[in-house]
Design an enzyme around this catalytic site. Structure first.
Site, PDB file in Angstrom:
ATOM      1  N   ASP A 186     118.122  94.831  23.441  1.00 57.60           N
ATOM      2  CA  ASP A 186     119.551  94.698  23.700  1.00 57.60           C
ATOM      3  C   ASP A 186     119.822  94.564  25.190  1.00 57.60           C
ATOM      4  O   ASP A 186     119.209  95.260  26.012  1.00 57.60           O
ATOM      5  CB  ASP A 186     120.311  95.913  23.152  1.00 57.60           C
ATOM      6  CG  ASP A 186     120.405  95.892  21.633  1.00 57.60           C
ATOM      7  OD1 ASP A 186     120.020  94.875  21.026  1.00 57.60           O
ATOM      8  OD2 ASP A 186     120.864  96.896  21.052  1.00 57.60           O
TER       9      ASP A 186
ATOM     10  N   TYR B  61     127.798  90.922  20.316  1.00 63.94           N
ATOM     11  CA  TYR B  61     127.238  92.243  20.611  1.00 63.94           C
ATOM     12  C   TYR B  61     128.326  93.320  20.613  1.00 63.94           C
ATOM     13  O   TYR B  61     129.337  93.199  21.304  1.00 63.94           O
ATOM     14  CB  TYR B  61     126.556  92.193  21.979  1.00 63.94           C
ATOM     15  CG  TYR B  61     125.800  93.427  22.356  1.00 63.94           C
ATOM     16  CD1 TYR B  61     124.593  93.751  21.730  1.00 63.94           C
ATOM     17  CD2 TYR B  61     126.283  94.278  23.345  1.00 63.94           C
ATOM     18  CE1 TYR B  61     123.885  94.888  22.098  1.00 63.94           C
ATOM     19  CE2 TYR B  61     125.573  95.419  23.725  1.00 63.94           C
ATOM     20  CZ  TYR B  61     124.382  95.717  23.089  1.00 63.94           C
ATOM     21  OH  TYR B  61     123.684  96.844  23.441  1.00 63.94           O
TER      22      TYR B  61
ATOM     23  N   GLU C 281     114.326  94.566  19.992  1.00 67.44           N
ATOM     24  CA  GLU C 281     114.630  95.990  19.776  1.00 67.44           C
ATOM     25  C   GLU C 281     114.582  96.366  18.308  1.00 67.44           C
ATOM     26  O   GLU C 281     114.226  97.484  17.963  1.00 67.44           O
ATOM     27  CB  GLU C 281     116.002  96.327  20.357  1.00 67.44           C
ATOM     28  CG  GLU C 281     116.302  97.811  20.364  1.00 67.44           C
ATOM     29  CD  GLU C 281     117.417  98.185  21.332  1.00 67.44           C
ATOM     30  OE1 GLU C 281     118.087  99.186  21.072  1.00 67.44           O
ATOM     31  OE2 GLU C 281     117.603  97.487  22.341  1.00 67.44           O
TER      32      GLU C 281
END
Length: 745
Positions: free
Chosen positions: A116, A321, A20
């Site tokens: 992601d 994350y 990403e």
């Protein structure tokens, strides 16, 4: 090696990895030994790693379907595309072409999606593949951290890309539904009232909560209340009402009578109750909880916290994350806890983490629960080596919050003994309370700096007895009352929202909205409230940038424009139940239990109803912030508005879009009151101005700072101004976002 060589003709077939962001792509490329630099990608013997820059592809603007939509006309609404069109985003078109070139290489056999791990991440990759027309086999990398170890393990356990088709359909449905409702309703309101008005299924209910809080404050009537304190046996005793246990009374005469009665009376201890108590750690962070804490402690906005977290995740790789809504970790993470402890056992955490490293890891359901994890587990440290000196001050603060929370859940409970004593004086009840700490437990992780002051925003809560040091006493002891004091206070209205409390309200909107529908309440709880952890910061920022809300200190207040918008917008769009029902449908699509076609048909029908309601409404809109300054582009009078960190003049004409910053909040502190000063530009001269009345020209400020030994160079000022400009990016057309890239989820 992760895959075997596949020979096809003269080619050694390779896998194309689509990340990403460039930073994540670099990490993956390093682990996969892709060292050759090619345009927009990195290549190795078995893999090619390329990247998006966030979204490279998006839904087409209305004019992409028909040129007549360039003009905003009510008669053209609703706009409902028969076939959805994707377009390449101009600013990132070069990278899109680079990705497309790699996708169609003859030696690329399959695609590994490494965006992601979530709904929006899936959409980023699939839209690129759809737009390019690539239909090669798909695999999915699904990881929650970007450490070398996590990447290796992820590639050793690649998933079949088809397993995530339903997730893609949910993401695509969300984007298309937001386009239909957001763009159509925004155009309808703007055309109807000839003003820059925008609405959406998340931002409008959020605005409604702020308005409701403002109305509660406006209607609140403060009342005087009274209490009574006396001193006996070197202990401060507080009067309590016998039935309710309340420490306050609204009858002044009654309280003064008690004060007179007890002055000559003894105070006798009636009961002593000692209770052993335990308090457990507050639990691991999800993004919303972290944003709340960072705002309450450091004044960081939700967007700032997310950006800092993103750097700690992508660049430093020391935290997992960030866009997670879970406060738990799974059983698969437990074996890695020791490695994570060793990694963060540096600097101020060395002794706290060290005590845990040398003992068996103690886990329980309070933070380890596979059933309470959706896409990602809670935010915790990674196994990556930590270099605190490589972090900025802001990054250190966020890292500190996360690490100490992680350490705290691994410690035992905080244990203390609470003593409550009740006494009698002239037939009235008095109470005193004390606490003796038996074991610091998890609070040791905070080096005795634990702050448990919650910013709830509720000023109407009954005050509790204050803890004090109590001597050993026995039931039946009597004491002479040495001092009596009637205390007074005034009830306070609910506090205005800060970003911290607004995030809480968005997460749990049932507390703030009227809804007797039990099903709706349950739905709101199950879907996590308004928006998602990943989008709430953007929603709040959008409300600021649309000038629907503004800040006064840390408090958020609704503007006249915001109040008028709520009077004009359809009732449904002000209710959080709409978002809740959408999220339930989207979750069903992601699980494969609901059809995306049925959902979108319902949204199309709803959009038609919205437009009809707006078309038939009879409200009016009036600018209450008009100035006498003329727009240099179109000649119309400019509006004075307050941005999040600045004051601006903007053109009232939605098609003109002119805006000018006239003052910006700086980081320079006033030498008198030490508040942050505004930097105001008049002609070619810039002047610092403080709310206390202090003024100082920028040139004089620099000279003063140089004398104080903290010189400010021209380069420093330029760098500062550049950073400030980034914080409040000007929008050439305030409706560009509403038209093309509106994201209301």
């Amino acid at each position: 090696m992760f895959v075997r060589d596949i020979l096809k003709g003269d080619y050694v077939m390779k896998s194309l990895v689509l990340a990403e962001k460039p930073s994540v792509a670099r990490d993956i490329a390093r682990v996969l030994h892709c060292k050759k630099q090619i345009p927009g990608a990195m290549e190795g013997d078995k893999y090619i790693v390329t990247w998006a820059l966030g979204h490279l592809v998006t839904l087409a603007d209305p004019e992409g379907y028909d040129k007549k939509y360039k003009e905003w006309n009510m008669s053209d609404l609703p706009m409902i595309p028969k076939k959805w069109e994707l377009v390449v985003i101009k600013q990132t078109s070069r990278q899109y072409q680079s990705v497309k070139t790699q996708l169609f290489r003859k030696d690329v056999s399959d695609i590994i999606i490494a965006t992601d791990a979530g709904r929006e991440g899936e959409l980023v990759a699939r839209w690129i593949l759809d737009k390019s027309g690539c239909h090669k086999p798909l695999k999915r990398l699904w990881i929650s951290s970007v450490t070398d170890k996590a990447i290796r393990e992820g590639f050793a356990n690649l998933k079949d890309g088809r397993d995530y088709n339903a997730l893609y359909h949910a993401a695509k449905s969300r984007a298309e539904a937001d386009w239909l409702v957001g763009i159509n309703a925004t155009r309808a309101l703007t055309c109807k009232y000839n003003a820059q008005l925008s609405c959406g299924r998340v931002q409008t209910p959020t605005l409604a909560m702020i308005a409701r809080r403002e109305e509660e404050i406006r209607q609140f009537t403060p009342k005087e209340y009274y209490g009574l304190e006396c001193t006996a046996g070197k202990i401060k005793w507080t009067w309590q009402e016998s039935k309710s246990g309340s420490c306050r009374c609204f009858n002044k005469e009654f309280m003064e009578n008690i004060s007179s009665c007890i002055k000559e009376e003894p105070l006798k201890i009636e009961a002593i109750k000692k209770t052993a108590k335990k308090a457990f750690s507050p639990g691991l962070y999800d993004l919303t909880e972290l944003q709340r804490d960072a705002n309450r402690r450091f004044g960081f906005s939700a967007k700032e916290t997310l950006n800092i977290m993103q750097r700690l995740y992508e660049n430093h790789k020391v935290l997992t994350y960030p866009r997670t809504d879970s406060r738990y970790i799974g059983t698969d993470i437990v074996p890695t806890i020791k490695e994570r402890l060793k990694a963060c056992s540096v600097g101020p955490y060395k002794s706290v983490a060290g005590r845990l490293i040398n003992k068996p890891v103690q886990v329980n359901k309070s933070f380890v629960d596979d059933k309470k994890i959706s896409d990602h587990h809670a935010i915790i440290p990674t196994e990556e080596y930590v270099q605190l000196d490589h972090m900025t001050n802001e990054e250190r603060k966020i890292y500190d919050l996360v690490v100490r929370r992680f350490l705290s859940v691994l410690y035992p409970p905080f244990e203390y003994e609470q003593t409550t004593m009740t006494a009698d004086a002239a037939g009235q009840i008095f109470a005193a309370r004390g606490k003796v700490v038996r074991s610091m437990g998890w609070k040791a992780a905070y080096d005795e700096k634990w702050d448990d002051g919650e910013d709830s925003g509720d000023n109407t809560v009954e005050p509790e007895l204050a803890d004090q040091s109590l001597p050993e006493l026995t039931k039946g002891q009597t004491f002479h009352i040495s001092a009596v004091r009637v205390t007074t206070g005034r009830t306070k209205p609910p506090a205005r929202f800060t970003e911290a409390t607004l995030l809480s309200a968005m997460e749990n909107p049932v507390k703030y909205m009227d809804s007797s529908d039990a099903k709706a309440r349950k739905t709101l709880g199950e879907t996590g409230g308004l928006g998602t952890v990943a989008t709430r910061a953007d929603i709040i920022e959008k409300l600021f940038h649309s000038f629907l809300i503004e800040k006064k200190g840390r408090e958020i207040v609704i503007t006249s424009k915001g109040k008028q918008l709520l009077e004009l917008v359809p009732e449904d769009l002000k209710k959080p139940e709409l978002t809740a029902s959408w999220e339930m449908e989207l979750s069903g699509i992601a699980r494969g239990t609901h059809k995306d076609t049925d959902f979108l048909q319902d949204i199309q029908d709803y959009t038609k109803e919205l437009i009809q309601e707006i078309r038939q409404s009879g409200g009016t809109f009036r600018h209450e912030n008009m100035t006498n300054t003329k727009c240099p582009q179109c000649g119309k009078r400019l509006l004075a508005v307050n941005g999040k960190n600045s004051r601006l003049l903007v053109c009232q004409d939605r098609e003109c879009g002119y805006r000018e910053t006239i003052a910006r909040t700086s980081n320079a502190r006033c030498p008198n009151c030490h508040k942050k000063m505004e930097l105001i530009k008049r002609n070619d001269e810039e002047t610092f101005v403080c709310s206390c009345g202090y003024k100082e020209k920028l040139s004089a400020f620099k000279k003063r700072r140089e004398k104080e030994g903290a010189g400010v160079s021209k380069k420093d000022v330029q760098r500062y101004m550049k950073e400030q400009n980034k914080k409040s990016e000007p929008l050439n057309n305030p409706f560009a976002d509403a038209l093309a890239k509106i994201k209301l989820d």
